[in-house]
Scaffold this motif. Sequence first.
Motif, PDB file in Angstrom:
ATOM      1  N   VAL A 281       0.848  -1.198   0.000  1.00 49.66           N
ATOM      2  CA  VAL A 281       0.000   0.000   0.000  1.00 49.66           C
ATOM      3  C   VAL A 281       0.882   1.246   0.000  1.00 49.66           C
ATOM      4  N   HIS A 282       0.548   2.196  -0.858  1.00 50.87           N
ATOM      5  CA  HIS A 282       1.215   3.496  -0.872  1.00 50.87           C
ATOM      6  C   HIS A 282       0.204   4.537  -0.410  1.00 50.87           C
ATOM      7  N   ALA A 283       0.546   5.291   0.625  1.00 52.27           N
ATOM      8  CA  ALA A 283      -0.382   6.268   1.203  1.00 52.27           C
ATOM      9  C   ALA A 283       0.335   7.578   1.488  1.00 52.27           C
ATOM     10  N   SER A 284      -0.448   8.583   1.774  1.00 54.17           N
ATOM     11  CA  SER A 284       0.107   9.913   2.066  1.00 54.17           C
ATOM     12  C   SER A 284      -0.575  10.485   3.305  1.00 54.17           C
ATOM     13  N   ALA A 285       0.228  11.150   4.139  1.00 54.51           N
ATOM     14  CA  ALA A 285      -0.300  11.852   5.317  1.00 54.51           C
ATOM     15  C   ALA A 285       0.491  13.147   5.450  1.00 54.51           C
ATOM     16  N   LYS A 286       0.280  14.045   4.512  1.00 54.25           N
ATOM     17  CA  LYS A 286       1.110  15.248   4.388  1.00 54.25           C
ATOM     18  C   LYS A 286       0.883  16.268   5.503  1.00 54.25           C
ATOM     19  N   THR A 287      -0.170  16.067   6.311  1.00 56.04           N
ATOM     20  CA  THR A 287      -0.379  16.993   7.436  1.00 56.04           C
ATOM     21  C   THR A 287       0.344  16.527   8.696  1.00 56.04           C
ATOM     22  N   VAL A 288       0.938  15.331   8.643  1.00 54.36           N
ATOM     23  CA  VAL A 288       1.609  14.766   9.809  1.00 54.36           C
ATOM     24  C   VAL A 288       3.117  14.946   9.677  1.00 54.36           C
ATOM     25  N   SER A 289       3.742  15.406  10.745  1.00 53.82           N
ATOM     26  CA  SER A 289       5.193  15.570  10.747  1.00 53.82           C
ATOM     27  C   SER A 289       5.831  14.508  11.637  1.00 53.82           C
ATOM     28  N   VAL A 290       7.128  14.355  11.497  1.00 55.44           N
ATOM     29  CA  VAL A 290       7.881  13.413  12.330  1.00 55.44           C
ATOM     30  C   VAL A 290       7.672  13.730  13.808  1.00 55.44           C
ATOM     31  N   SER A 291       7.639  15.015  14.141  1.00 53.70           N
ATOM     32  CA  SER A 291       7.464  15.405  15.542  1.00 53.70           C
ATOM     33  C   SER A 291       6.094  15.013  16.084  1.00 53.70           C
ATOM     34  N   ASP A 292       5.061  14.942  15.208  1.00 62.24           N
ATOM     35  CA  ASP A 292       3.735  14.497  15.650  1.00 62.24           C
ATOM     36  C   ASP A 292       3.788  13.044  16.121  1.00 62.24           C
ATOM     37  N   VAL A 293       4.644  12.248  15.475  1.00 57.56           N
ATOM     38  CA  VAL A 293       4.795  10.842  15.849  1.00 57.56           C
ATOM     39  C   VAL A 293       5.636  10.705  17.111  1.00 57.56           C
ATOM     40  N   LEU A 294       6.745  11.449  17.153  1.00 57.79           N
ATOM     41  CA  LEU A 294       7.720  11.285  18.239  1.00 57.79           C
ATOM     42  C   LEU A 294       7.410  12.098  19.488  1.00 57.79           C
ATOM     43  N   GLU A 295       6.696  13.217  19.331  1.00 61.56           N
ATOM     44  CA  GLU A 295       6.472  14.106  20.473  1.00 61.56           C
ATOM     45  C   GLU A 295       4.991  14.465  20.594  1.00 61.56           C
ATOM     46  N   PRO A 296       4.120  13.457  20.781  1.00 66.85           N
ATOM     47  CA  PRO A 296       2.685  13.739  20.905  1.00 66.85           C
ATOM     48  C   PRO A 296       2.410  14.589  22.140  1.00 66.85           C
ATOM     49  N   ALA A 297       1.379  15.410  22.051  1.00 69.04           N
ATOM     50  CA  ALA A 297       1.088  16.378  23.112  1.00 69.04           C
ATOM     51  C   ALA A 297       0.841  15.715  24.461  1.00 69.04           C
ATOM     52  N   ASP A 298       0.155  14.558  24.473  1.00 65.24           N
ATOM     53  CA  ASP A 298      -0.168  13.918  25.755  1.00 65.24           C
ATOM     54  C   ASP A 298       0.874  12.880  26.185  1.00 65.24           C
ATOM     55  N   GLY A 299       1.914  12.702  25.367  1.00 58.65           N
ATOM     56  CA  GLY A 299       2.969  11.755  25.723  1.00 58.65           C
ATOM     57  C   GLY A 299       2.667  10.317  25.368  1.00 58.65           C
ATOM     58  N   ASN A 300       1.444  10.033  24.901  1.00 55.49           N
ATOM     59  CA  ASN A 300       1.071   8.665  24.532  1.00 55.49           C
ATOM     60  C   ASN A 300       1.292   8.434  23.041  1.00 55.49           C
ATOM     61  N   VAL A 301       1.406   7.175  22.657  1.00 60.37           N
ATOM     62  CA  VAL A 301       1.507   6.847  21.234  1.00 60.37           C
ATOM     63  C   VAL A 301       0.241   7.357  20.552  1.00 60.37           C
ATOM     64  N   PRO A 302       0.372   8.207  19.531  1.00 57.61           N
ATOM     65  CA  PRO A 302      -0.821   8.842  18.942  1.00 57.61           C
ATOM     66  C   PRO A 302      -1.744   7.850  18.253  1.00 57.61           C
ATOM     67  N   GLY A 303      -3.046   8.090  18.403  1.00 53.46           N
ATOM     68  CA  GLY A 303      -4.041   7.200  17.829  1.00 53.46           C
ATOM     69  C   GLY A 303      -3.987   7.125  16.317  1.00 53.46           C
ATOM     70  N   PHE A 304      -3.610   8.229  15.642  1.00 52.61           N
ATOM     71  CA  PHE A 304      -3.608   8.224  14.184  1.00 52.61           C
ATOM     72  C   PHE A 304      -2.585   7.243  13.618  1.00 52.61           C
ATOM     73  N   LEU A 305      -1.618   6.835  14.437  1.00 54.36           N
ATOM     74  CA  LEU A 305      -0.568   5.941  13.958  1.00 54.36           C
ATOM     75  C   LEU A 305      -1.139   4.606  13.471  1.00 54.36           C
ATOM     76  N   SER A 306      -2.290   4.209  14.018  1.00 56.23           N
ATOM     77  CA  SER A 306      -2.879   2.918  13.626  1.00 56.23           C
ATOM     78  C   SER A 306      -3.207   2.886  12.137  1.00 56.23           C
ATOM     79  N   ARG A 307      -3.404   4.050  11.531  1.00 53.97           N
ATOM     80  CA  ARG A 307      -3.767   4.096  10.115  1.00 53.97           C
ATOM     81  C   ARG A 307      -2.548   3.993   9.206  1.00 53.97           C
ATOM     82  N   PHE A 308      -1.362   3.867   9.804  1.00 53.53           N
ATOM     83  CA  PHE A 308      -0.130   3.728   9.026  1.00 53.53           C
ATOM     84  C   PHE A 308       0.256   2.259   8.840  1.00 53.53           C
TER      85      PHE A 308
END
Length: 449
Positions: free
Chosen positions: A106-133
């Motif tokens: 599968v080839h997908a795009s998530a151009k609104t997401v940055s590396v920092s969104d994955v590594l430094e989520p605001a609440d400190g938890n693994v972000p929920g959107f990651l499941s869609r990757f």
Amino acid sequence: MAGVVVMISKSIVRPESNTDGSDSDRVKIHLTPWDLFFLRSDYPQRGLLFPKPDPETDIISQLKSSLSVALKIFYPFAGRLAKTENEDDETASFIVDCDGSGVKFVHASAKTVSVSDVLEPADGNVPGFLSRFFPANGVKSCEGISESLIAFQVTELKDGVFLGFGYNHMVADGSSFWNFFNTWSEICSTGLHSGDRKKFPPLLLRGWFLDGIDYPIRVPIAETKTQPLIVTPAAQHDLQEKVFRFTSSNISELKSKANGEVDGKISSLQAISAHMWRSIIRNSDLNPEEVVHCKLLMDMRRRLNPPLDKDCFGNVVGFATATTTAGEMLSNGLGWAALQINKTVGSQTNEEFRVLAENWVKDPKIPNHVAVRNSIIVASSPWFNVYGNDFGWGKPIAVRAGPGNTSDGKLIVYPGLEAGNIEIQTCLSSHVLEKLSTDAEFLKHVCVV
């Protein structure tokens, strides 16, 4: 970030064709009790976060062409499960048919997401959107009849790339998967091909089966059907994930502390597993008499007699389970907890492995989930070569686990980005995770990523 992922394409990548135009003999792999144990399990899913490649680089074309070469070498992944229903005794049998059907890409795009969104989520938890990757959400091993036995999703981010994958645990374990992945990345970055026999010798299959047991193993039809987990929506929603990092200094301190308290040879992984286990139990508000477990998935290749080659392909994992009560756990120290893990790891012998398998064949029971109440499960390994995978645009900058066999108490262990570090992606109920994240005694030897 609800609508964050846009699917660009879905395709099937097949193994590279033989240069002489002939087909090699079609291999069919019989499944052991340890493979069939995972029949109802979700595909384990992992993902690597990479820096952004040069815009001029056609990474999708490179990944697909090199994957085709890698699948020629690791051909079981390109096959499918084959199921035979035996009407004479209402059982079913399964094999891996290495038929070259190919794998999902599968080839997908998530151009609104940055590396920092994955590594430094605001609440400190693994972000929920990651499941869609990830490409195999909700896929179970028994669905390998029609689903590819390994699947990939490349998601292009604003300033990076996330390469997610899921694989069928009946076909391979983590050791075999990472051997495949290491080979694929090397092929992609160097342009090597499967015909380079000196560099890529023929795949060595597991080649182990129980003496005196007929195969394919017959399993009651009822045991082969998937069953919904009895989990309330509230309980499932309550699970959260966080990554904890043990530095090499933390690990040395815990190992020294554990070995100083008991007369045993406690390993680094046993020491940090014991620290996690004790800390989770301490923050779980359990009654002292409640039974608690620590389950570790173990590579059994070198423990069998005769031992298997450490690089042989297949699924050769066993479960080592340490059991005690919450009260006994908290009335003893780190060394005691580590020693319980050490003893159960030591008990995983060739004889034990064979006896369990022989007994299982007499009355096959396939669990709907490996988790049990009040247990932690330690999966994956800090010794897998995760950060050496360079596809030609730089080494990974993080690794994350995706959906699949997610349960309260699941701990996924990785090497850290810095040599000697270990990271653990921890899934717990939110109230326990919140307490753990502020537990001063726990945080003395670990930090939140």
